[in-house]
Motif scaffolding. Structure first.
Motif, short mmCIF file in Angstrom:
data_model
loop_
_atom_site.label_atom_id
_atom_site.label_comp_id
_atom_site.label_asym_id
_atom_site.label_seq_id
_atom_site.Cartn_x
_atom_site.Cartn_y
_atom_site.Cartn_z
N ARG A 95 0.83 -1.21 0.00
CA ARG A 95 0.00 0.00 0.00
C ARG A 95 0.86 1.25 0.00
NH1 ARG A 95 -2.17 2.04 5.01
NH2 ARG A 95 -3.51 3.85 4.63
N ARG A 96 1.94 1.25 0.78
CA ARG A 96 2.81 2.41 0.85
C ARG A 96 3.48 2.70 -0.48
NH1 ARG A 96 8.42 2.95 4.37
NH2 ARG A 96 9.10 4.90 3.42
N TYR A 97 3.95 1.68 -1.17
CA TYR A 97 4.69 1.87 -2.41
C TYR A 97 3.78 2.03 -3.63
CZ TYR A 97 8.73 0.47 0.35
OH TYR A 97 9.72 0.40 1.30
N GLY A 98 2.46 2.04 -3.42
CA GLY A 98 1.53 2.27 -4.51
C GLY A 98 1.18 1.03 -5.31
N VAL A 99 1.62 -0.15 -4.85
CA VAL A 99 1.33 -1.39 -5.58
C VAL A 99 -0.17 -1.66 -5.60
CG1 VAL A 99 1.70 -3.88 -5.65
CG2 VAL A 99 3.59 -2.35 -5.05
#
Length: 257
Positions: A95-99
């Protein structure tokens, strides 16, 4: 697709939904099994705990062989480590890395992505259960009881921990999820009836801790596999409540970015 002139024309479109979910589940499972940190948490630690506490008289596990008490609790720990701790940490950083944001824009629906993640968790748990069972049997474990009750406990336990893990990953920052998931893992390892019997915490503590999902799962598995009990309806009820509440809360509050 062939035209009247014999040439080929493209036919763009998404693959069938079951195929997309299966492909995503296979990818999730491969990523999980290639992650050395996740393997440490989901395979190595439960295995070491099982071997160590079954071989060395550290904790008073009551009458009978220590492995008969420990094996069901370690199976419960394996479910928690995969469905809750491992899934929460992995999903939090995705979620943090935009995946997750990018996957949400794909033809695979969001519920399909969560289904794929759950399927990958189940695949990992099957491997864990097989490995831990073989090791426990080598240590002298003598399981009893109804396999259907064991399967139902494991499925409800997975649902309960999966919901709680996704809830944590979808509401907290990745670093907070990492810290909180590992802290909860350690606390429930000690106070969830996995290695230390709940009666060591006194009457009041026993009743309170018995309402935790890890306690319900470990006690239910222990009742069936060690004592040969039938369906542990009380423990199944606790797990069902946690599963419904956790999955409903995750579905409502999960943020994709």
């Amino acid at each position: 697709m062939t035209t009247a002139s014999g040439t080929y024309a493209p036919k763009p479109g998404a693959a069938p939904l079951p195929r997309m979910i299966a492909a995503q589940a296979a990818l999730e499972a491969r990523m999980l099994l290639r992650n050395s940190e996740q393997l440490l948490l989901t395979v190595v630690i439960p295995t070491l705990l099982l071997v160590l506490f079954s071989s060395v008289d550290i904790v008073d596990t009551g009458k009978g062989k220590a492995v008969d008490f420990l094996a069901p609790g370690i199976l419960a720990l394996a479910v928690m480590s995969t469905a809750f701790t491992g899934q929460a940490i992995a999903t939090g950083f995705e979620r943090r890395y935009g995946v997750l944001k990018r996957l949400a824009a794909s033809p695979l629906p969001r519920w399909g992505l969560m289904t794929a993640k759950t399927a990958s968790v189940l695949v990992t748990e099957v491997l864990q259960v097989i490995l831990l069972t073989v090791i426990a049997l080598a240590l002298g474990w003598s399981p009893h009881g109804n396999p259907a009750a064991v399967l139902l406990l494991l499925v409800l336990g997975t649902a309960a921990f999966s919901g709680l893990g996704l809830l944590m990953a979808g509401t907290l920052k990745a670093e907070a999820t990492l810290a909180a998931a590992n802290l909860v893992f350690l606390l429930l390892l000690v106070g969830g009836g996995v290695i230390v019997p709940l009666d060591k915490f006194g009457s009041a503590g026993q009743h309170i801790l018995g309402l935790l999902p890890i306690s319900a799962l470990s006690d239910g598995l222990r009742d069936v596999l060690q004592h040969g009990a039938g369906m542990p309806w009380g423990d199944l009820g606790i797990l069902a409540v946690w599963a419904v509440v956790g999955l409903a809360a995750a579905g409502k509050f999960f943020r994709w970015e």
